[in-house]
Write a protein that holds these residues in place. Structure first.
Motif, PDB file in Angstrom:
ATOM      1  N   THR A  96      -4.777  -5.797  -8.127  1.00  0.00           N
ATOM      2  CA  THR A  96      -4.775  -5.289  -6.760  1.00  0.00           C
ATOM      3  C   THR A  96      -4.242  -6.304  -5.750  1.00  0.00           C
ATOM      4  OG1 THR A  96      -6.110  -4.129  -5.130  1.00  0.00           O
ATOM      5  CG2 THR A  96      -7.135  -6.007  -6.158  1.00  0.00           C
ATOM      6  N   ALA A  97      -3.998  -5.774  -4.583  1.00  0.00           N
ATOM      7  CA  ALA A  97      -3.609  -6.602  -3.442  1.00  0.00           C
ATOM      8  C   ALA A  97      -3.836  -5.772  -2.205  1.00  0.00           C
ATOM      9  CB  ALA A  97      -2.138  -6.979  -3.549  1.00  0.00           C
ATOM     10  N   ALA A  98      -3.774  -6.349  -1.057  1.00  0.00           N
ATOM     11  CA  ALA A  98      -3.969  -5.548   0.157  1.00  0.00           C
ATOM     12  C   ALA A  98      -3.387  -6.239   1.368  1.00  0.00           C
ATOM     13  CB  ALA A  98      -5.438  -5.293   0.395  1.00  0.00           C
ATOM     14  N   CYS A 112      -7.898  -2.000  -0.701  1.00  0.00           N
ATOM     15  CA  CYS A 112      -6.919  -0.908  -0.710  1.00  0.00           C
ATOM     16  C   CYS A 112      -7.482   0.324  -0.011  1.00  0.00           C
ATOM     17  CB  CYS A 112      -6.519  -0.581  -2.152  1.00  0.00           C
ATOM     18  SG  CYS A 112      -5.901  -2.020  -3.043  1.00  0.00           S
ATOM     19  N   ILE A 138      -0.752  -0.624   6.430  1.00  0.00           N
ATOM     20  CA  ILE A 138       0.324  -1.358   5.757  1.00  0.00           C
ATOM     21  C   ILE A 138       1.650  -0.901   6.353  1.00  0.00           C
ATOM     22  CG2 ILE A 138       1.485  -1.766   3.563  1.00  0.00           C
ATOM     23  CD1 ILE A 138      -1.191  -1.394   2.179  1.00  0.00           C
ATOM     24  N   LEU A 169       2.117   3.125   5.450  1.00  0.00           N
ATOM     25  CA  LEU A 169       1.663   3.845   4.270  1.00  0.00           C
ATOM     26  C   LEU A 169       0.502   4.759   4.664  1.00  0.00           C
ATOM     27  CD1 LEU A 169       2.257   3.922   1.231  1.00  0.00           C
ATOM     28  CD2 LEU A 169       0.657   2.040   0.950  1.00  0.00           C
ATOM     29  N   PHE A 178      -2.035   4.842  -4.007  1.00  0.00           N
ATOM     30  CA  PHE A 178      -1.617   4.216  -5.261  1.00  0.00           C
ATOM     31  C   PHE A 178      -2.717   3.426  -5.950  1.00  0.00           C
ATOM     32  CE2 PHE A 178       2.199   4.186  -2.401  1.00  0.00           C
ATOM     33  CZ  PHE A 178       2.656   5.410  -2.858  1.00  0.00           C
ATOM     34  N   VAL A 179      -3.921   3.460  -5.383  1.00  0.00           N
ATOM     35  CA  VAL A 179      -4.985   2.687  -6.020  1.00  0.00           C
ATOM     36  C   VAL A 179      -5.665   3.559  -7.074  1.00  0.00           C
ATOM     37  CG1 VAL A 179      -6.834   3.241  -4.357  1.00  0.00           C
ATOM     38  CG2 VAL A 179      -6.854   1.062  -5.582  1.00  0.00           C
ATOM     39  N   CYS A 239      -3.877  -1.429  -8.735  1.00  0.00           N
ATOM     40  CA  CYS A 239      -2.676  -0.908  -8.075  1.00  0.00           C
ATOM     41  C   CYS A 239      -1.742  -0.276  -9.111  1.00  0.00           C
ATOM     42  CB  CYS A 239      -1.957  -2.047  -7.353  1.00  0.00           C
ATOM     43  SG  CYS A 239      -0.444  -1.492  -6.550  1.00  0.00           S
ATOM     44  N   VAL A 284       1.216   0.793  -8.578  1.00  0.00           N
ATOM     45  CA  VAL A 284       2.632   0.475  -8.327  1.00  0.00           C
ATOM     46  C   VAL A 284       2.797  -1.051  -8.233  1.00  0.00           C
ATOM     47  CG1 VAL A 284       3.239   2.669  -7.199  1.00  0.00           C
ATOM     48  CG2 VAL A 284       2.293   0.804  -5.819  1.00  0.00           C
ATOM     49  N   PRO A 315       4.073  -3.357  -1.929  1.00  0.00           N
ATOM     50  CA  PRO A 315       4.724  -3.868  -0.709  1.00  0.00           C
ATOM     51  C   PRO A 315       4.529  -5.372  -0.500  1.00  0.00           C
ATOM     52  CG  PRO A 315       3.460  -1.861  -0.245  1.00  0.00           C
ATOM     53  CD  PRO A 315       3.104  -2.278  -1.640  1.00  0.00           C
TER      54      PRO A 315
HETATM   55  S1  SF4 Z   1       0.068  -0.526  -2.697  1.00  0.00           S
HETATM   56 FE1  SF4 Z   1      -1.964   0.319  -2.299  1.00  0.00          FE
HETATM   57  S2  SF4 Z   1      -3.028   0.108  -4.257  1.00  0.00           S
HETATM   58 FE2  SF4 Z   1      -1.262  -1.246  -4.335  1.00  0.00          FE
HETATM   59  S3  SF4 Z   1      -2.031  -3.206  -3.640  1.00  0.00           S
HETATM   60 FE3  SF4 Z   1      -1.200  -2.185  -1.861  1.00  0.00          FE
HETATM   61  S4  SF4 Z   1      -2.944  -1.159  -0.909  1.00  0.00           S
HETATM   62 FE4  SF4 Z   1      -3.538  -1.682  -3.002  1.00  0.00          FE
END
Ligand code: SF4
Ligand code: SF4
Length: 265
Positions: A5-7, A40, A45, A86, A97-98, A103, A105, A110
């Motif tokens: 994951t990331a955010a 997420c 975003i 987003l 996408f979580v 994640c 994707v 991004p």
């Molecule tokens: S795209 Fe969505 S699911 Fe993927 S890291 Fe970013 S916030 Fe989290």
């Protein structure tokens, strides 16, 4: 950041200390943490043109489909040019996408998701003393700051595949920091649509280039035409050059001499 994951931080103000590329910070992230994927949820975003390009490829969608389904284009007082963000799920407020695994994707996530927990900012007119800088985002929702690996800011950025996004983002950054915005009024609806199409709706821009008289009017050398036909990232660079030409009046494009004659006739 681990593959889960990331955010993106919300940074209206910057309550966090600046850090240099060689400064160290400690961080860990992964599904073993009780905050897994909390980052997420209900995040803003802002997508760059290259983010949109990567995500639409990742999802096998056209840019128009992706923008319709997954983004919003907010407007606020004083806004100079279109932005896309987003769109979170309407019910759950989660990123679309979580998943339970993180994640979905990840390879094409991004820029801001890659950077987290780092943020960055840049003054409009950077000087040797005051240029771009980074900061470590410390938010209650993220429990990754209690332990983990010590890395420099540079090591974090290198490890997240950010360089490609920054290279591809450089021309967009040039566009958004241009002096034009200091003196311009709001874009007209047709200028705003040009900007939106060229930056975000690249498949529509492709049709504009190849299915109208665009290439009869503008003198683009053959090798460039083939490059933009074959590669979306080349097309995006070209689209931004076209915006600089058509919005700012920069000489990034050449009008064919016969097109001038036709226009004058
Ligand atoms: S795209 Fe969505 S699911 Fe993927 S890291 Fe970013 S916030 Fe989290
Ligand atoms: S909240 Fe922080 S530590 Fe938890 S999953 Fe997200 S980035 Fe990783």
């Amino acid at each position: 950041m681990p593959a889960e994951t990331a955010a993106t931080p919300q940074t209206g103000t910057l309550p966090w200390d600046r850090v240099g590329l060689d400064d160290r910070f400690t961080f860990r992230c992964g599904r073993e943490l009780d905050c897994f994927t909390h980052c997420c949820l209900d995040v803003t975003i802002v997508l760059t043109p290259y983010d949109v390009l990567r995500l639409k490829h990742s999802l096998g969608m056209s840019s128009s489909e992706f923008l319709d389904k997954h983004t919003l284009s907010p407007s606020f007082p004083g806004q100079k040019f279109p932005l896309v963000i987003l769109k979170m799920d309407e019910q759950t407020k989660r990123c679309p996408f979580v998943s339970a695994e993180g994640c979905s994707v990840y390879r094409d996530r991004p820029w801001s998701c890659r950077m987290y927990p780092l943020g960055s900012a840049e003054p409009k007119n950077p000087t040797p003393e005051e240029g771009a800088f980074h900061f470590v985002v410390l938010e209650d929702l993220c429990h990754g700051h209690n332990g983990g690996t010590s890395r420099t800011v540079r090591e974090w950025i290198d490890g997240q595949g950010v360089e490609e996004f920054e290279m591809m983002g450089a021309s967009f950054k040039y566009l958004t920091l241009h002096d034009f915005w200091d003196v311009s009024q709001e874009l007209t609806p047709s200028q705003a649509d040009m900007f939106y199409m060229a930056c975000y709706d690249l498949d529509r821009f492709r049709r504009f280039v190849f299915e109208t008289r665009f290439l009869e009017l503008l003198d683009v050398d053959e090798a460039r035409v083939e490059a933009i036909r074959a590669h979306d990232d080349e097309l995006l660079e070209f689209a931004i050059e076209w915006l600089r030409f058509s919005l700012f009046g920069e000489r990034t494009m050449k009008v064919r001499p016969n097109a001038v004659v036709e226009a004058e006739a």
